[in-house]
Design an enzyme around this catalytic site. Structure first.
Site, PDB file in Angstrom:
ATOM      1  N   CYS A   1       3.081  -4.296   5.111  1.00 24.10           N
ATOM      2  CA  CYS A   1       3.517  -3.461   4.000  1.00 24.10           C
ATOM      3  C   CYS A   1       4.993  -3.703   3.705  1.00 24.10           C
ATOM      4  O   CYS A   1       5.720  -4.306   4.501  1.00 24.10           O
ATOM      5  CB  CYS A   1       3.271  -1.990   4.315  1.00 24.10           C
TER       6      CYS A   1
ATOM      7  N   HIS B   1       6.745   1.661   0.962  1.00 23.19           N
ATOM      8  CA  HIS B   1       7.022   2.961   1.583  1.00 23.19           C
ATOM      9  C   HIS B   1       8.438   3.046   2.148  1.00 23.19           C
ATOM     10  O   HIS B   1       9.143   2.047   2.316  1.00 23.19           O
ATOM     11  CB  HIS B   1       5.995   3.256   2.687  1.00 23.19           C
TER      12      HIS B   1
END
Length: 536
Positions: free
Chosen positions: A447, A428
């Site tokens: 992440c 992301h």
């Protein structure tokens, strides 16, 4: 008619097959099970795959026949086992000495049957080790959640029985160029270690251009030994040394400034034996991923802090990445999956672990803290903060979800890339851009944050639209959360390589940021793998 007993002997040194003196092996017509078949059935009884294979072939000999094909199988297997150390495999695990004793002591059909099963077990042990690794990844480190592509054991025996023995065994290890280059590097570093490595370490805290003295001389000698500097008698940290240090930094994932600070010095002083261990670990890791990675795929090398798009074996896009912190429950796991879609203007659904460990204490002190987040009840309704006493809840009883609506300040930035998985890991954007300037970028909760997420999105969309920029920007401009499906899913591989063998140039190394490679090396040693060197 009765069968004569045979004596079959075997030579490991010349790799010739059992020589058999036989008058005839046919049992009386009414005998349903020969002593050989009975011995094979008994020997394989505890191994379902081997037992099923021999039942499927009517207990025909795979290894101990007198024909030339059987001889070639024996010869090919023993040659492969002799070469096992070249793959960083534990040679002692393949007990050819015991096999040799067994071969020389064959005096009956039952002996021959037991030998037949022993050779099949040896084959399967070697085949699995060289094809998909010696270790079970998750048993070494809980963060390695990769599904190893193990092959069906009965299928291996069956395929081998129908194939060229030498060709089959040569095709078992990873066939990708990286593995071949790592094998070559292993040989080079074994020779280097045997010669004593790169010499004495550099005793200093920091070295800069313009300095002179014994530490600079030690640095000069180390750089020459490593191949970064041509032979010179200089005792001053001159321009040539600065360039050599810069080249070393570039090939070790360090900030390139030509200054030997503590981080660079630690890497320069890392011994050749440690580097050899990293190479052997990288080979084991390659075996864990011995499968097609995809004509187009996404590769994130965690300790390299980069994400790449690979097309037909070539890097077509590369960006800096931030990975998980070296903290329990925040380290980025290793696995492979399929990227299915991207979400433009995403909502951040705060993971429960973050909600209860980080935000709940803030809300208990001040119900209006973290005002960028919405409090959502189990029916999906936004809960006014002034009607909740957060002090009555603990980590187990907290009944709410926390969400951050799409915005420029959203924790996920303006786009996220989804490959749905049980670990809730994805790639992301991020509003925290300053972290991409750091040398070591392990700061996330697990992440992977991308330094150039828009360009990454354009690259992924190129195969399905003539105007990837226009498509992306038009959806971004709405400010609304929008899912854009990828017409063709893309394999994503989250890997961990501290030894990297590029197609051109020297082998490169990275820091073992989570200590995983150190644990893998210890486990390989326990399994019998040896680097065969001395510290240097």
């Amino acid at each position: 008619m009765t069968a004569a007993l045979a004596v079959r002997t075997f030579s490991l040194t010349c790799l010739l097959a059992l020589s058999l003196s036989v008058a005839g092996w046919i049992r009386p017509a009414d005998a349903q099970v020969t002593a050989f078949v009975q011995a094979v059935a008994e020997g394989a009884a505890a191994d379902r795959d081997i037992a099923e294979f021999y039942r499927s072939t009517g207990y025909a000999a795979l290894w101990t026949g007198t024909d030339r094909t059987s001889a070639k199988r024996r010869e090919a297997l023993l040659r492969a086992i002799e070469e096992a150390p070249a793959h960083g495999l534990p040679a002692a695990a393949y007990d050819t000495a015991a096999l040799k004793v067994g071969l020389r002591s064959v005096r009956s059909e039952r002996d021959l049957g037991r030998l037949e099963v022993a050779m099949s077990k040896l084959f399967l042990t070697y085949a699995r080790d060289v094809q998909t690794g010696v270790l079970t990844p998750a048993k070494v480190d809980a963060g390695i959640v990769r599904e190893v592509p193990y092959r069906d054991r009965k299928g291996l025996l069956s395929a081998f029985s129908k194939s060229s023995p030498t060709g089959f065994l040569r095709a078992l290890p990873p066939q990708n160029p990286e593995y071949v280059r790592l094998m070559k590097a292993k040989v080079e570093f074994e020779r280097l270690v045997a010669r004593g490595g790169w010499g004495p370490e550099v005793a200093a805290s920091k070295l800069e251009p313009g300095q002179s003295g014994q530490a600079v001389v030690a640095l000069r000698n180390r750089l020459i030994a490593m191949g970064y500097l041509k032979r010179t008698a200089t005792t001053t940290y001159d321009e040539r040394m600065r360039q050599a240090v810069g080249a070393f930094q570039a090939e070790h994932g360090l900030d390139v400034d030509g200054v030997v600070g503590p981080g660079t010095l630690a890497e320069i002083n890392t011994g050749a034996t440690t580097r050899l261990h990293q190479i052997i670990v990288a080979m084991e890791r390659e075996r864990w991923t011995n499968m097609p990675r995809g004509k187009r795929h996404i590769l994130v090398n965690i300790p390299d802090f980069h994400a790449q798009v690979i097309d037909d074996g070539k890097v077509t896009f590369k960006t800096r990445a931030v990975v998980g912190s070296d903290v329990a429950d925040q380290r980025t796991p290793e696995f492979s999956d399929m990227m299915e879609h991207m979400v433009i203007n995403p909502t951040w659904n705060v993971p429960r672990s973050i909600a209860i460990k980080e935000y709940l204490p803030l809300l208990q002190r001040n119900p209006y803290a973290a005002g960028h987040l919405r409090i959502i009840d189990r029916r999906g309704r936004t809960v006014p903060r002034d009607v909740v006493d957060f002090r009555q809840f603990n980590e187990r009883t907290f009944p709410f979800d926390l969400k951050q609506p799409p915005s420029d300040g959203n924790a996920l930035g303006l786009v996220k890339f989804m490959f749905p998985n049980r670990y809730n890991i994805y790639l992301h954007d991020t509003p925290t851009k300053n972290l991409f300037g750091r040398e070591a970028r392990a700061f996330s909760h697990g992440c992977i944050r991308l330094g150039d997420p828009f360009d990454f999105a354009y690259t992924l969309l190129m195969p399905q639209t003539s105007d990837p920029v226009g498509l992306f920007q038009s959806q971004l401009a709405t400010g609304r959360e929008t899912i854009v499906e990828l017409e063709e899913y893309i394999p994503v591989h989250l890997i961990y390589r501290t030894a990297i063998a590029p197609a051109k140039g020297r082998i490169q190394f990275r820091r073992d940021i989570y200590g995983r490679d150190a644990r893998i090396w210890q486990a390989l040693q326990s399994a019998g793998v040896s680097s065969g060197g001395v510290q240097g």
